[in-house]
Design a protein around this motif. Structure first.
Motif, PDB file in Angstrom:
ATOM      1  N   UNK A   1       0.678  -1.319   0.116  1.00 39.74           N
ATOM      2  CA  UNK A   1      -0.021  -0.033   0.109  1.00 39.74           C
ATOM      3  C   UNK A   1       0.855   1.298  -0.054  1.00 39.74           C
ATOM      4  N   UNK A   2       2.084   1.194   0.300  1.00 35.97           N
ATOM      5  CA  UNK A   2       3.025   2.399   0.410  1.00 35.97           C
ATOM      6  C   UNK A   2       3.502   2.653  -1.104  1.00 35.97           C
ATOM      7  N   UNK A   3       3.936   3.975  -1.236  1.00 33.03           N
ATOM      8  CA  UNK A   3       4.538   4.433  -2.411  1.00 33.03           C
ATOM      9  C   UNK A   3       5.934   4.645  -2.324  1.00 33.03           C
ATOM     10  N   UNK A   4       6.339   4.526  -1.110  1.00 33.64           N
ATOM     11  CA  UNK A   4       7.836   4.805  -0.801  1.00 33.64           C
ATOM     12  C   UNK A   4       8.302   4.283   0.360  1.00 33.64           C
ATOM     13  N   UNK A   5       9.524   3.497   0.314  1.00 30.85           N
ATOM     14  CA  UNK A   5       9.972   2.957   1.734  1.00 30.85           C
ATOM     15  C   UNK A   5      11.382   3.837   1.717  1.00 30.85           C
ATOM     16  N   UNK A   6      11.377   4.663   3.047  1.00 32.60           N
ATOM     17  CA  UNK A   6      12.303   5.474   3.194  1.00 32.60           C
ATOM     18  C   UNK A   6      12.861   5.591   4.655  1.00 32.60           C
ATOM     19  N   UNK A   7      14.007   5.703   5.034  1.00 36.09           N
ATOM     20  CA  UNK A   7      14.605   5.911   6.097  1.00 36.09           C
ATOM     21  C   UNK A   7      15.993   5.539   6.067  1.00 36.09           C
ATOM     22  N   UNK A   8      16.758   5.175   7.255  1.00 39.70           N
ATOM     23  CA  UNK A   8      18.084   5.134   7.477  1.00 39.70           C
ATOM     24  C   UNK A   8      18.515   3.731   6.405  1.00 39.70           C
TER      25      UNK A   8
END
Length: 281
Positions: A93-100
């Motif tokens: 369902x997400x459009x982006x995976x982002x983080x460290x």
């Protein structure tokens, strides 16, 4: 082999205090999930998604924001893989995976292609921050924007997004929603710009903020005005205003290959404190 869920469960309002203690252990890197928790009370209906916590010995050791953006929070590789196991049981369902970087890399490695081929992966984006006065003279012409500026600000936001992400935010009928988001930032006093003879020549916005930090997004100079130092002095002005009136530390993350932007931020006084990664669908 991972056991099912690995102590991962859905968080709710009763977990807010423990979640904030976890996120605020690294308050600048975690400014986005901390802001989201503060503004939604971890209620799924306000989040437009969920937040998961991973527990060990009855204590929350990591978390994961799952909305339009999936963001691991204080997650080591094992935590990220546990979140990926839970995520693999549902459609993307997400459009982006982002983080460290380490957490995103471990999450993506575990979930593989089950969520479909990403449109782009940006593996090592410098995360920058500044908690002191800028090193260059701020541009005195930079100011908060108003509703009367929307006719100039909105097209600049669309152009910046399209240049940065590779697709227009207006695609698929998204213009009304995106315009509402830009208008919301203006109303909050989180939109800044410089104008010359009625034309926007620099802009930036605060994407999210907590008592500890504010994250900047959307830094943009139209192509015909680049190379004049507008971004450097403009960002110095934004840092001054934000540190005085919103939060003491200002952060952002930038693409590794964007050498011009990185040089401008370095001149202002931003320093690298982490590396982010972004997987875009």
């Amino acid at each position: 082999m991972l056991t099912t869920r690995q102590g991962v469960r859905l968080l709710g309002a009763g977990d807010l205090g423990e979640f904030l203690a976890l996120a605020d252990a690294d308050p600048v890197v975690n400014v986005f999930p901390s802001y989201r928790a503060r503004t939604t009370n971890l209620e799924p209906r306000w989040l437009g998604g969920e937040v998961w916590g991973r527990f060990s010995g009855g204590r929350m050791v990591a978390a994961c924001h799952v909305g339009a953006n999936l963001v691991p929070i204080n997650a080591g590789p094992d935590d990220a893989r546990a979140f990926a196991e839970r995520a693999s049981g549902r459609g993307r369902s997400v459009s982006t995976i982002v983080g460290p970087h380490d957490a995103v890399e471990a999450f993506w490695g575990a979930i593989g292609m089950r969520w479909g081929r990403p449109r782009e992966i940006r593996w090592r984006q410098p995360h920058l921050q500044i908690d002191a006065p800028p090193r260059v003279e701020p541009d005195g012409g930079v100011r908060r924007t108003t509703r009367q500026d929307l006719a100039e600000v909105y097209p600049a936001c669309v152009a910046m997004y399209t240049e940065e992400v590779g697709i227009s935010p207006e695609e698929g009928g998204g213009a009304e929603l995106y315009r509402a988001r830009v208008s919301q930032l203006i109303s909050r006093g989180w939109s800044f710009a410089r104008f010359h003879e009625g034309r926007l020549v620099f802009k930036a916005e605060v994407a999210c903020a907590t008592p500890y930090a504010a994250q900047i997004q959307g830094v943009y100079v139209p192509p015909e005005f680049r190379g004049q130092g507008l971004a450097t002095r403009g960002m110095a002005a934004v840092v001054d205003i934000v540190r005085a009136e919103i939060a003491p530390t200002v952060s952002l993350y930038v693409n590794e290959w964007n050498h011009a932007a990185r040089a401008a931020y370095a001149r202002v006084g931003f320093e690298e404190t982490a590396r982010f990664s972004t997987v875009m669908f």
